[in-house]
Design a protein around this motif. Structure first.
Motif, PDB file in Angstrom:
ATOM      1  N   LYS A 105      24.590  34.071  14.697  1.00 47.06           N
ATOM      2  CA  LYS A 105      25.398  35.176  15.222  1.00 47.06           C
ATOM      3  C   LYS A 105      24.569  36.446  15.185  1.00 47.06           C
ATOM      4  CE  LYS A 105      29.605  33.173  13.479  1.00 47.06           C
ATOM      5  NZ  LYS A 105      29.962  32.748  12.161  1.00 47.06           N
ATOM      6  N   ILE A 106      24.639  37.203  16.241  1.00 44.70           N
ATOM      7  CA  ILE A 106      23.861  38.438  16.312  1.00 44.70           C
ATOM      8  C   ILE A 106      24.348  39.457  15.280  1.00 44.70           C
ATOM      9  CG2 ILE A 106      25.204  39.624  18.087  1.00 44.70           C
ATOM     10  CD1 ILE A 106      22.333  40.346  19.275  1.00 44.70           C
ATOM     11  N   SER A 111      18.781  43.931  13.622  1.00 44.49           N
ATOM     12  CA  SER A 111      18.248  44.327  14.923  1.00 44.49           C
ATOM     13  C   SER A 111      18.165  43.108  15.836  1.00 44.49           C
ATOM     14  CB  SER A 111      16.860  44.957  14.767  1.00 44.49           C
ATOM     15  OG  SER A 111      15.927  43.987  14.349  1.00 44.49           O
ATOM     16  N   VAL A 112      18.010  43.392  17.106  1.00 47.30           N
ATOM     17  CA  VAL A 112      17.859  42.325  18.098  1.00 47.30           C
ATOM     18  C   VAL A 112      16.549  41.585  17.866  1.00 47.30           C
ATOM     19  CG1 VAL A 112      17.645  41.848  20.566  1.00 47.30           C
ATOM     20  CG2 VAL A 112      19.302  43.537  19.772  1.00 47.30           C
ATOM     21  N   MET A 119      16.063  33.072  16.366  1.00 50.22           N
ATOM     22  CA  MET A 119      16.333  32.166  17.480  1.00 50.22           C
ATOM     23  C   MET A 119      15.074  31.368  17.848  1.00 50.22           C
ATOM     24  SD  MET A 119      17.785  33.051  21.264  1.00 50.22           S
ATOM     25  CE  MET A 119      16.353  34.036  21.663  1.00 50.22           C
ATOM     26  N   PHE A 120      13.913  32.041  17.917  1.00 46.50           N
ATOM     27  CA  PHE A 120      12.676  31.336  18.262  1.00 46.50           C
ATOM     28  C   PHE A 120      12.252  30.382  17.146  1.00 46.50           C
ATOM     29  CE2 PHE A 120      11.901  35.039  21.205  1.00 46.50           C
ATOM     30  CZ  PHE A 120      12.140  34.301  22.362  1.00 46.50           C
TER      31      PHE A 120
END
Length: 124
Positions: A105-106, A111-112, A119-120
């Protein structure tokens, strides 16, 4: 006595935690040394090439694994035996990655960039 030669990559740990990266590194380095034929089924590699492959592979094994596979003289046989011992990690890692992916979850990140990094890491 400590191993004084510089290794091309990290040795395979006796727990097998780094097996997946280790086996890829072995295959890439054997290809670069023109020895990849020695780890293929029904190969026609010279005995000198097989010996060079064995030296290279054994140099990148943990001391416990070296003594466990002391009698193995063929590089293909050795890689197959190690694969049988440690290849189950693919299924374990896949299940863990799927779990992390579904719970990503973001909002959990500051931070993005941190979110993208996570995610990577999961997708790799």
């Amino acid at each position: 006595m400590a191993n004084l030669t510089k290794l091309d990559f990290i040795t395979l740990d006796i727990t097998g935690n780094n097996y997946l990266t280790w086996v890829v590194d072995v295959k890439i380095h054997l290809e670069a040394r023109n020895l990849k034929e020695t780890i293929k089924k029904e190969n026609n590699a010279f005995s000198q090439d097989r010996a060079n492959s064995m030296i290279f592979i054994r140099r990148h094994l943990d001391e416990g694994l070296k003594s466990e596979y002391l009698t193995v003289e063929d590089p293909l046989t050795l890689l197959n035996a190690l694969g049988n011992k440690y290849n189950h990690q693919k299924t374990v890692i896949l299940l863990m990655a799927r779990y992390e992916w579904t719970h990503l979850k973001i909002q959990d990140f500051k931070s993005v960039a941190e979110y993208n990094s996570a995610m990577f890491r999961i997708s790799s």
